[in-house]
Design an enzyme around this catalytic site. Structure first.
Site, PDB file in Angstrom:
ATOM      1  N   GLN A  56     -30.629  23.640  31.123  1.00  0.00           N
ATOM      2  CA  GLN A  56     -31.750  23.406  30.212  1.00  0.00           C
ATOM      3  C   GLN A  56     -32.839  24.481  30.333  1.00  0.00           C
ATOM      4  O   GLN A  56     -33.581  24.736  29.391  1.00  0.00           O
ATOM      5  CB  GLN A  56     -32.380  22.030  30.485  1.00  0.00           C
ATOM      6  CG  GLN A  56     -31.564  20.872  29.959  1.00  0.00           C
ATOM      7  CD  GLN A  56     -30.317  20.651  30.798  1.00  0.00           C
ATOM      8  OE1 GLN A  56     -30.385  20.669  32.027  1.00  0.00           O
ATOM      9  NE2 GLN A  56     -29.175  20.455  30.165  1.00  0.00           N
ATOM     10  N   MET A 103     -34.993  16.704  25.636  1.00  0.00           N
ATOM     11  CA  MET A 103     -34.482  16.086  26.856  1.00  0.00           C
ATOM     12  C   MET A 103     -33.913  14.703  26.574  1.00  0.00           C
ATOM     13  O   MET A 103     -32.874  14.315  27.110  1.00  0.00           O
ATOM     14  CB  MET A 103     -35.587  15.998  27.904  1.00  0.00           C
ATOM     15  CG  MET A 103     -35.108  15.532  29.264  1.00  0.00           C
ATOM     16  SD  MET A 103     -33.985  16.702  30.074  1.00  0.00           S
ATOM     17  CE  MET A 103     -35.184  17.832  30.792  1.00  0.00           C
ATOM     18  N   CYS A 143     -40.581  20.319  33.772  1.00  0.00           N
ATOM     19  CA  CYS A 143     -40.805  19.162  34.645  1.00  0.00           C
ATOM     20  C   CYS A 143     -40.930  19.553  36.110  1.00  0.00           C
ATOM     21  O   CYS A 143     -41.410  18.764  36.917  1.00  0.00           O
ATOM     22  CB  CYS A 143     -39.680  18.141  34.476  1.00  0.00           C
ATOM     23  SG  CYS A 143     -38.030  18.793  34.802  1.00  0.00           S
ATOM     24  N   ASN A 144     -40.495  20.761  36.483  1.00  0.00           N
ATOM     25  CA  ASN A 144     -40.637  21.127  37.892  1.00  0.00           C
ATOM     26  C   ASN A 144     -41.189  22.525  38.121  1.00  0.00           C
ATOM     27  O   ASN A 144     -41.020  23.084  39.202  1.00  0.00           O
ATOM     28  CB  ASN A 144     -39.304  20.952  38.640  1.00  0.00           C
ATOM     29  CG  ASN A 144     -38.157  21.700  37.990  1.00  0.00           C
ATOM     30  OD1 ASN A 144     -38.339  22.797  37.464  1.00  0.00           O
ATOM     31  ND2 ASN A 144     -36.977  21.120  38.019  1.00  0.00           N
ATOM     32  N   SER A 183     -34.015  26.315  40.066  1.00  0.00           N
ATOM     33  CA  SER A 183     -34.264  24.961  39.574  1.00  0.00           C
ATOM     34  C   SER A 183     -34.095  23.918  40.675  1.00  0.00           C
ATOM     35  O   SER A 183     -33.446  24.158  41.691  1.00  0.00           O
ATOM     36  CB  SER A 183     -33.307  24.634  38.423  1.00  0.00           C
ATOM     37  OG  SER A 183     -33.544  25.481  37.323  1.00  0.00           O
ATOM     38  N   GLN A 218     -35.749  26.316  27.779  1.00  0.00           N
ATOM     39  CA  GLN A 218     -37.183  26.239  28.067  1.00  0.00           C
ATOM     40  C   GLN A 218     -37.812  27.625  28.127  1.00  0.00           C
ATOM     41  O   GLN A 218     -38.939  27.825  27.662  1.00  0.00           O
ATOM     42  CB  GLN A 218     -37.378  25.482  29.378  1.00  0.00           C
ATOM     43  CG  GLN A 218     -37.013  24.004  29.259  1.00  0.00           C
ATOM     44  CD  GLN A 218     -36.777  23.331  30.595  1.00  0.00           C
ATOM     45  OE1 GLN A 218     -36.507  23.992  31.609  1.00  0.00           O
ATOM     46  NE2 GLN A 218     -36.874  22.019  30.628  1.00  0.00           N
TER      47      GLN A 218
END
EC number: 1.2.1.70
Length: 456
Positions: free
Chosen positions: A116, A194, A50-51, A109, A120
């Site tokens: 998480q 998630m 997501c980032n 992060s 990943q």
């Protein structure tokens, strides 16, 4: 073969751009293969979260590979290269190793220390293994990075110091709702990893009324049953909004799941003073940002988290101490990894030297046997043992020293000197086969081609 990473993250790009570049499912697999098929790339792995979107490659030529990866990221995202390039970062060789280790530890992060990312990275490696785009170089490096990440989380408590995105979302929900969320009603949209983590976090916070909506009803039902909630068809999301206090969405649908009109309709059917908190963890967005215009509604998404500095490393002293400890682990492990890699590169040369010496010994013993046929078996064995022992003693110190020297920066020159002095070919089948195994010198002792099994 050298490691190259080309990527962008919340640190270098706005969420709107990350949203366009993010890949998943079939698009991720296609990007993997397209990069792999480029003539300048030998191995490929992609971490897309997501980032961050990062392409890891094993390459021989730096500039050509950077240009190829940049071009393919542009082609897959539809973002022009001139618009994409200013937001890209490039790490090569030692810096690429350090970057992956920091990523695996959660140090890079949005919410520093989130756990998480380990899963990943593991998923990225597994996909590369399954698709055949990961070879010895990336497999070896990524498995080592997973061990480094696990060590950092175990020894420093950085995952406790830096709450996950979901944990931060729960804290924000409590602020919006005016107190602990225990007793609230939550709607979780999606049933992936998630979403499962979201549901478990909500249960720990005291939420007992959880509704799960997923495109595949059976998967949604499975998640709902695991947390004592109930599942609804995906088409019932609009109806469930009216009764929810907290909505968390992370579907990877690639389109809006909740629109402003849906939220406005839901708010008309509830008490005027009852707020609604929405958390959008998807990339691209699941929830239309325009819902912020609806009275009584608060939307938190990755972009707003980025802008507010959620997960800043300076929030408190205890957190800083955990981060500093994790950084020290990264520095220590990077040094150990690079030292082992440099030492391993000299192994084929050492094997070739010993093989050549053994060949000379056997040839001379054969000539001796032909010239002195009257020697009995016991005498021949004694002479052979003596000659081999002399050769071993002569080679022992140089081979030990060259391995030690090769572990230092620039140590390849010593191996090159050996090859020149003794006219060695480290690529002979015997040298390569004997050097290719767990004894190569990589910390952890795993064979280069092993699959991820010990960290699952």
């Amino acid at each position: 073969m050298s490691v190259l990473v080309v990527g962008l993250s919340h640190r270098t790009a706005p969420v709107a751009l990350l949203e366009k570049v993010a890949v998943s499912g079939d698009a991720l697999t296609k990007l993997l293969h397209d990069v792999q098929q480029d003539e300048h790339v030998a191995e490929t792995m992609v971490i897309s979260t997501c980032n961050r979107v990062e392409v890891y490659t094993a390459v021989e030529r730096f500039h050509a590979a950077v240009n190829a990866v940049t071009r393919l990221l542009s082609a897959h995202s539809g973002v022009a290269e001139e618009a994409l390039t200013p937001h890209l970062y490039v790490h090569y060789e030692d810096r690429a190793v350090q970057h992956l280790f920091r990523v695996a530890c959660g140090l890079d992060s949005m919410v520093v220390g989130e756990a998480q990312i380990l899963g990943q990275v593991r998923q990225a490696l597994k996909l590369g293994q399954q698709e055949g785009t990961v070879g010895t170089t990336l497999n070896e490096l990524t498995q080592y990075a997973l061990r480094v990440g696990k060590r950092a989380h175990t020894e420093t408590g950085i995952d406790r110091a830096g709450a996950s995105l979901i944990g931060v979302g729960v804290e924000l929900a409590e602020t919006v709702l005016g107190g602990p969320i225990a007793g609230s009603r939550a709607l979780v949209i999606g049933a992936g990893s998630m979403s499962a983590l979201t549901a478990a976090t909500l249960v720990r916070a005291g939420v007992t009324d959880i509704v799960v909506a997923n495109r595949t009803f059976d998967r949604g039902l499975q998640l709902a049953q695991s947390v004592g909630g109930r599942a609804v068809e995906f088409g019932h999301v609009a109806r469930e909004l009216a009764g929810a206090d907290i909505v968390v969405s992370c579907t990877g649908a690639g389109r809006l799941v909740i629109t402003a009109d849906m939220v406005a309709a839901a708010m008309r059917g509830r008490e005027a003073d009852r707020p609604l908190f929405l958390l959008d963890l998807a990339l691209p967005h699941d929830i239309d940002p325009a819902v912020r215009l609806v009275p009584g509604v608060t939307l938190v998404d990755l972009e707003s988290m980025q802008e507010s500095g959620v997960g800043s490393a300076t929030r408190d002293g205890g957190r800083r101490a955990a981060i500093e400890a994790a950084e020290r682990i990264v520095d220590e492990e990077v040094a150990a990894y690079l030292e082992a890699k440099r030492a391993a590169r000299v192994t084929p040369t050492v094997v070739a030297l010993r093989s050549k010496a053994a060949g000379v010994v056997e040839a001379e013993l054969g000539r001796l046997a032909a010239r002195v046929p009257e020697m009995d078996r016991r005498m021949r064995d004694e002479v052979a043992q003596t000659v081999r022992r002399v050769v071993d003693k002569l080679l022992h110190e140089p081979t030990v020293r060259v391995k030690r020297l090769a572990a230092a920066p620039g140590g390849d020159h010593y191996a090159q000197a050996l090859r020149e002095l003794f006219d060695l070919d480290p690529m002979t089948p015997e040298a390569v086969s004997r050097a290719d195994g767990p004894e190569r010198g990589m910390p952890g002792g795993r064979a280069a081609g092993g699959q991820v099994t010990d960290l699952e």
